[in-house]
Design a protein around this motif. Structure first.
Motif, PDB file in Angstrom:
ATOM      1  N   ARG A  84     -10.492 -25.125  -7.258  1.00  0.00           N
ATOM      2  CA  ARG A  84     -10.576 -24.444  -5.964  1.00  0.00           C
ATOM      3  C   ARG A  84      -9.192 -24.042  -5.470  1.00  0.00           C
ATOM      4  O   ARG A  84      -9.029 -23.645  -4.314  1.00  0.00           O
ATOM      5  CB  ARG A  84     -11.246 -25.370  -4.945  1.00  0.00           C
ATOM      6  N   GLU A  85      -8.189 -24.154  -6.363  1.00  0.00           N
ATOM      7  CA  GLU A  85      -6.823 -23.847  -5.961  1.00  0.00           C
ATOM      8  C   GLU A  85      -6.673 -22.419  -5.478  1.00  0.00           C
ATOM      9  O   GLU A  85      -6.038 -22.151  -4.450  1.00  0.00           O
ATOM     10  CB  GLU A  85      -5.843 -24.084  -7.125  1.00  0.00           C
ATOM     11  N   GLU A  86      -7.235 -21.480  -6.212  1.00  0.00           N
ATOM     12  CA  GLU A  86      -7.071 -20.067  -5.856  1.00  0.00           C
ATOM     13  C   GLU A  86      -7.684 -19.777  -4.493  1.00  0.00           C
ATOM     14  O   GLU A  86      -7.111 -19.028  -3.689  1.00  0.00           O
ATOM     15  CB  GLU A  86      -7.711 -19.177  -6.928  1.00  0.00           C
ATOM     16  N   TYR A  87      -8.826 -20.364  -4.219  1.00  0.00           N
ATOM     17  CA  TYR A  87      -9.496 -20.158  -2.934  1.00  0.00           C
ATOM     18  C   TYR A  87      -8.616 -20.636  -1.783  1.00  0.00           C
ATOM     19  O   TYR A  87      -8.388 -19.898  -0.811  1.00  0.00           O
ATOM     20  CB  TYR A  87     -10.835 -20.902  -2.934  1.00  0.00           C
ATOM     21  N   TYR A  88      -8.119 -21.873  -1.890  1.00  0.00           N
ATOM     22  CA  TYR A  88      -7.316 -22.410  -0.792  1.00  0.00           C
ATOM     23  C   TYR A  88      -5.946 -21.752  -0.721  1.00  0.00           C
ATOM     24  O   TYR A  88      -5.404 -21.559   0.374  1.00  0.00           O
ATOM     25  CB  TYR A  88      -7.202 -23.930  -0.912  1.00  0.00           C
ATOM     26  N   ALA A  89      -5.383 -21.381  -1.846  1.00  0.00           N
ATOM     27  CA  ALA A  89      -4.087 -20.699  -1.845  1.00  0.00           C
ATOM     28  C   ALA A  89      -4.186 -19.349  -1.133  1.00  0.00           C
ATOM     29  O   ALA A  89      -3.300 -18.975  -0.348  1.00  0.00           O
ATOM     30  CB  ALA A  89      -3.583 -20.504  -3.271  1.00  0.00           C
ATOM     31  N   GLN A  90      -5.282 -18.624  -1.386  1.00  0.00           N
ATOM     32  CA  GLN A  90      -5.443 -17.320  -0.743  1.00  0.00           C
ATOM     33  C   GLN A  90      -5.689 -17.469   0.747  1.00  0.00           C
ATOM     34  O   GLN A  90      -5.140 -16.707   1.557  1.00  0.00           O
ATOM     35  CB  GLN A  90      -6.604 -16.553  -1.391  1.00  0.00           C
ATOM     36  N   LYS A  91      -6.510 -18.446   1.127  1.00  0.00           N
ATOM     37  CA  LYS A  91      -6.730 -18.688   2.557  1.00  0.00           C
ATOM     38  C   LYS A  91      -5.432 -19.053   3.257  1.00  0.00           C
ATOM     39  O   LYS A  91      -5.161 -18.600   4.385  1.00  0.00           O
ATOM     40  CB  LYS A  91      -7.757 -19.817   2.758  1.00  0.00           C
ATOM     41  N   ALA A  92      -4.626 -19.863   2.602  1.00  0.00           N
ATOM     42  CA  ALA A  92      -3.342 -20.259   3.187  1.00  0.00           C
ATOM     43  C   ALA A  92      -2.420 -19.056   3.326  1.00  0.00           C
ATOM     44  O   ALA A  92      -1.765 -18.877   4.365  1.00  0.00           O
ATOM     45  CB  ALA A  92      -2.691 -21.342   2.330  1.00  0.00           C
ATOM     46  N   GLU A  93      -2.354 -18.233   2.309  1.00  0.00           N
ATOM     47  CA  GLU A  93      -1.474 -17.060   2.365  1.00  0.00           C
ATOM     48  C   GLU A  93      -1.926 -16.088   3.447  1.00  0.00           C
ATOM     49  O   GLU A  93      -1.097 -15.526   4.171  1.00  0.00           O
ATOM     50  CB  GLU A  93      -1.459 -16.358   1.004  1.00  0.00           C
TER      51      GLU A  93
END
Length: 421
Positions: free
Chosen positions: A218-227
Motif C-alpha cells: 500500500r506504499e504507493e497509495y499512501y505516498a501519493q496521498k501524502a504528496e
C-alpha cells in the motif's frame, strides 16, 4: 501595540506557583552546564513516569507526570520518543495500549484508565501511525504491528470521513493547544488547521513506511496521498503576503445569499500567528522558500523568539498575553516546552541548525535555573521575563530536553526518525 484585556470567569483560572519564587534566568549562561543539569533532573524524573501493568492495563506504559496513573495520547508519544533503549518495553506497551483502545470504526482514544475506561473524543490528535512506526523502528521489530494493520487503516479512513471537507481537514473544536485563538471560541467544525493537516501528512508518511515493512503493498497509495496533501498545504495554508502559514476558515462553502447571484465559496485565513501554524515545518510539508519566511518570524524577538525559548503566540498579535492560567492553559504567549522544542526540530529539518540550537538552549538554560532554585520545571514560562507561571513539577513534553540538542547536533529527530525521508 495595544493588547486585548484577558478575562476569566473561572475560579481556577489562576493558580499559585507554590514554589520559592522567581528565578534568575540570566545567571545560567553556560549551555553545556545547563544541559547537564537538565539531563540529570529529567532522567531521574522520567523514571517516576513509568507504570507496570495494573488493573485492565495489560502492558507497561508511560504517564505524563509522576502524579498521573492513566495512559494519555500525545503526552505519552513525546515522552516515549526520549525513553532510552533499555526502556523500549514501555514504549511498546504504551502504543499497544492506545492501539487496543482505538474503536473498530477507527476512532482513537484520548485516554485509557487503569480500570479499563476509554475516553474516545470525536476528534483526537492523529498520532497512532507515526507512534507505531517509531516504536517498531526503535525495536527493530515490525512483526507485532501486523495484527494492528487493518485497524490503522480504519483510523486513516476515520480521519478522512470525519475530518475532511473539500480537501481541508477540519478541527471540530479543540486541537490540544487549549486556547489557540484560531480555534478557541470559534464556531465548531469551521477551522481547517495547518497543524491538523501536518499531523495527517505525518500519519500518511508513516503508513507508507509501515506498509513497506509489513509487505502490505500500500506504499504507493499512501505516498501519493501524502504528496497530494503536501502540495495542498503549500497551496492553501500559506499566505505569501505575510510569509506565514495560517489556519483557514471554512464556514462559507457554497453559502448562497438571498437575492445575490454569487455563492460564497472563497476561503479566508484566520490571521492569528499561533505557533501551531509552524507545524508544516515539523512535518516537512513546507517548501524551502516557505520555511525560510517562517524562520524569519520564529527568530524575530518581536514575534516568537523569547529570552527563554519560543513563544506560543506571536508578540505582534493583539491577543498576546502571559496570564498564569489553567482551564484553559495559556498558549497565547507563554513559552512552552512543546512550542520551543518542536519549533527547534522544525527549523533543523530545513537546515537552520544554528537557529534551532539557539532556541532550544534558551529554554534549557531556563529549565536549569528553575531546577537549581525550585527543584522542578514548570508547565510554561513568561514570554518576556522567563519566569515560571504555572504547574510546578510538570513533565510531559518537557522531557524532549533530554534529546533535542543531541538530535539537532547529529541531524536527527527522535519525534520523527526517518518517517519524512
Amino acid at each position: 501595540m495595544k493588547y486585548w484585556d484577558v478575562f476569566f470567569d473561572n475560579d481556577n483560572a489562576h493558580e499559585p506557583l507554590a514554589i520559592k519564587g522567581n528565578i534568575d534566568v540570566s545567571r545560567v549562561t553556560d549551555n553545556e552546564a545547563a544541559l547537564e543539569t537538565v539531563k540529570a533532573f529529567m532522567s531521574e524524573a522520567v523514571e517516576k513516569c513509568l507504570r507496570e501493568p495494573i488493573g485492565d492495563m495489560k502492558y507497561k506504559f508511560v504517564v505524563p507526570g509522576a502524579e498521573y496513573q492513566d495512559l494519555w495520547d500525545w503526552d505519552s508519544f513525546f515522552m516515549c520518543c526520549v525513553l532510552p533503549d533499555d526502556k523500549i518495553d514501555y514504549v511498546e506497551g504504551t502504543i499497544k495500549g492506545l492501539l487496543d483502545a482505538a474503536g473498530e470504526n477507527g476512532q482513537s482514544a484520548k485516554m485509557v484508565t487503569r480500570d479499563g475506561k476509554i475516553l474516545r473524543n470525536p476528534q483526537t490528535i492523529p498520532i497512532l501511525a507515526q507512534f507505531t512506526y517509531i516504536a517498531a523502528k526503535r525495536m527493530n521489530d515490525f512483526s507485532w504491528v501486523n495484527p494492528y494493520w487493518d485497524k490503522l487503516e480504519r483510523v486513516m479512513e476515520y480521519y478522512d470521513n470525519t475530518f475532511m471537507r473539500n480537501g481541508f481537514y477540519i478541527w471540530m473544536q479543540w486541537n490540544g493547544i487549549d486556547n489557540n485563538p484560531s480555534l478557541y471560541g470559534q464556531v465548531p467544525n469551521t477551522v481547517a488547521g495547518a497543524d491538523l493537516a501536518s499531523w495527517i501528512y505525518r500519519e500518511l508518511k508513516a503508513m507508507e513506511k509501515l506498509s513497506a515493512k509489513l509487505g502490505r503493498e500500500r506504499e504507493e497509495y499512501y505516498a501519493q496521498k501524502a504528496e497530494d496533501l503536501k502540495k495542498f498545504i503549500q497551496d492553501n495554508y500559506f499566505d505569501y503576503a505575510d510569509g506565514f502559514f495560517y489556519d483557514v476558515l471554512k464556514n462559507t462553502d457554497g453559502v448562497k445569499i438571498p437575492k445575490m447571484f454569487q455563492a460564497i465559496k472563497w476561503n479566508t485565513f484566520i490571521k492569528f500567528k499561533n505557533w501551531s501554524s509552524i507545524f508544516p515545518l515539523w512535518g516537512k510539508a513546507a517548501s524551502d522558500e516557505q520555511a525560510a519566511e517562517v524562520v524569519k518570524k520564529i527568530m524575530s524577538p518581536d514575534e516568537f523568539l523569547s529570552c527563554c525559548g519560543i513563544r506560543s503566540h506571536s508578540k505582534n498579535d493583539m491577543v498576546y498575553n502571559n496570564e498564569p492560567m489553567g482551564n484553559p492553559s495559556n498558549w497565547q504567549g507563554p513559552v512552552w516546552g512543546l512550542s520551543t522544542f518542536l519549533t527547534a526540530y522544525s527549523m533543523s529539518h530545513y537546515g537552520y541548525k544554528k537557529e534551532a540550537l539557539d532556541a532550544a538552549y534558551r529554554l534549557i538554560r531556563t529549565y536549569a535555573a528553575d531546577i537549581e532554585q525550585n527543584g522542578c520545571t514548570h508547565e510554561f514560562y513568561h514570554g518576556e521575563t522567563g519566569q515560571p507561571l504555572m504547574r510546578p513539577y510538570f513533565m510531559s513534553w518537557n522531557v524532549l530536553a533530554l534529546k533535542v540538542i543531541d538530535d539537532i547536533e547529529n541531524g536527527t529527530d527522535c519525534t520523527t526518525l526517518d518517517i519524512l525521508d
